[in-house]
Structure formats: C-alpha cells, structure tokens
Design an enzyme around this catalytic site. Structure first.
Site: not given
Length: 283
Positions: A94, A169, A237
C-alpha cells in the site's frame, strides 16, 4: 510458475504460503527465522532482490511503504536492474498512487509489465486466502496474474489503469479508519455509561450498525488483545497518503484528518506496533 516474493511480514508470509501450496516455485528475499517455514515448504531463499528477479517470471512485492518499494525495485541489487523483458512485477504493498505511476513507467520502459494490487482483509484475510485485491494496470497483465490472485484472495477487481488500485486502497483505508474510530467511541461510551460493552457489541451486531470492524476489532477492543493483524503505524501511513492526495486534489476530508490526528497521538503513546484497533486506547 516461477514466482519471486519479497516482503514476508504478517501479511506476506501466509500469502506466499498459499502460492507454495498451489504448486508454484517461489524465490524469496529477506527470509528471517519467522519465515523460515516457507523454505522448509519448498521455497528458495535468495541473497538479493536481483537474484529473485533473475530466477522468477513474476515478482510480487509486499512491503511497508513507498521508499521500501522504490529501494527494492531500483536500488543496489534491486529488481529492475536485473530484470529481463517480458516479466511481470506485481506490487501488493500500500503506497503512493503517484509514485506507483512513476515506478510503472520505469518498469515498462524495460519491456516488462506492472500491476499495483494492494489488498484489504488483514492477517485474518491473508491466512484464509480471502483478501480483497484492488488492481491497477493493463487488462492483459491482469489476466496473466489473475490465477495467482485467486490463490490469495476472493474479491478481485481490476479498478482501472496503473495507480487506480492504490487509489482504491486509500479509499478503503479511509472507510476502515473511520469505522475503527466509530466503534472505539461507541464501546467507550457504553463502558463509561455503565453497560457491558461485550453485550452492547452483541446487540449492535444484529442491527444496522453491524460491520466487519465491529465484529473483529470490537472484540479485540473489549478483550484488549492488540497483537497486530495490521499495525497502527501502517494505517497511519495510509491516512497520510490520503491527506497528501487530498491536498493535491483540493479536497476536504475532515473526518479522515481527525482520525489521522488521533493516530498521531497513538504513535506518541507507543502504540504504533499494536493492531490498529488499539486506537481505542487513545480515547
């Protein structure tokens, strides 16, 4: 098929195991004691990403963040300097959608195909081979990889061109983060108001508030079992990717920004390596 797999963390280990069990020949880099069982199952440990690239037809990455992917692809002893035309790189990490487009262009310039295919479902989904896989790239490359995806996941969707898998995502991580915050607040409210949060959760699971987050993470919050299925620092993140993209798009994401700040507090409290459901400890 000869498959390289780089990134044998909480998610990567079971994903690689499924591919071995499906009869594929795997070449691994960064094998540690916790992932040594993959070699015992028949995989080959390699000394570098370059060695993986030379031996494999398809190279899969499952790494923590954008700089990790860039280093493995283009760094010293990396994948791309050693790759031959016709091979396929699948990044299941990701990472930044913008960086993904750049990486893909550099890989395709070498005569290879590139897919971004981030996943959702956490450690539970990785172990059960039931991951949701969101793919960006060319349709023919997707068809080439689809049989591999089917060994690791159930809900597999070609979203669009390169980078679109990462966009999906990021959207997923926004939804999950806000759900974790909602469940954290609801269970904290129930406990503080004097009701049994476990019983409240059971009742909510039968109504419109039911969700996978309430089911899995709600139980973790009640039992205070925060062994990582997905580390809080990695979700932080992902929300940073969301906010960076929102600024470029001149888009307001007020609740995402709020949860990102709560995750900042969680990191300060030393919760970064706990499961992201540990966000409730900030409340």
């Amino acid at each position: 098929m000869k498959i390289g797999f780089i990134g044998l963390g909480v998610m990567g280990r079971p994903m690689a195991q499924h591919l071995i069990e499906a009869g594929h020949e795997l070449f691994l880099h960064r094998v540690k004691p916790v992932s040594a069982h993959l070699v015992e199952s028949g995989a080959t440990a390699c000394a570098s990403a370059a060695e993986v690239a030379r031996l494999s037809e398809v190279i899969i990455l499952m790494l923590p963040d954008t700089p990790d992917v860039e280093h493995v692809l283009f760094g010293e002893d990396g994948v791309v300097p050693s790759i031959e035309p016709g091979k396929l790189i699948i990044d299941m990490s990701s990472i930044s959608p913008l960086a993904t487009k750049d990486f893909a262009a550099r890989v395709e310039a070498c005569g290879c195909d590139y897919l971004d295919a981030p996943v959702s479902g956490g450690e539970v989904g990785a172990k059960a081979a039931s991951l949701t896989i969101m793919v960006g790239g060319k349709p023919d490359a997707f068809e080439r990889a689809k049989a591999l995806f089917e060994k690791m996941g159930k809900n597999i969707t070609l979203i669009g061109g390169v980078g679109d898998g990462q966009i999906a995502k990021v959207a997923n991580q926004i939804v999950v983060a806000l759900n974790i915050q909602a469940v954290s607040e609801a269970l904290s409210f129930a406990r503080k108001a004097g009701a049994d949060p476990a019983t409240v959760r059971k009742a909510l699971m039968g109504g419109f508030a039911a969700s996978r987050v309430l089911e899995v993470h709600g139980e973790r919050m009640i039992n205070e079992t925060f062994e990582p299925g997905f580390r809080l620092r990695l979700h932080h993140k992902d929300l940073s990717l969301a906010m960076d993209s929102a600024r470029l798009l001149e888009l307001m994401l007020p609740n995402t920004a709020m949860v990102q700040q709560l995750m900042n507090s969680a990191l300060v409290k030393g919760l970064g390596d706990k499961d992201h459901s540990a966000l409730i400890e900030v409340l």
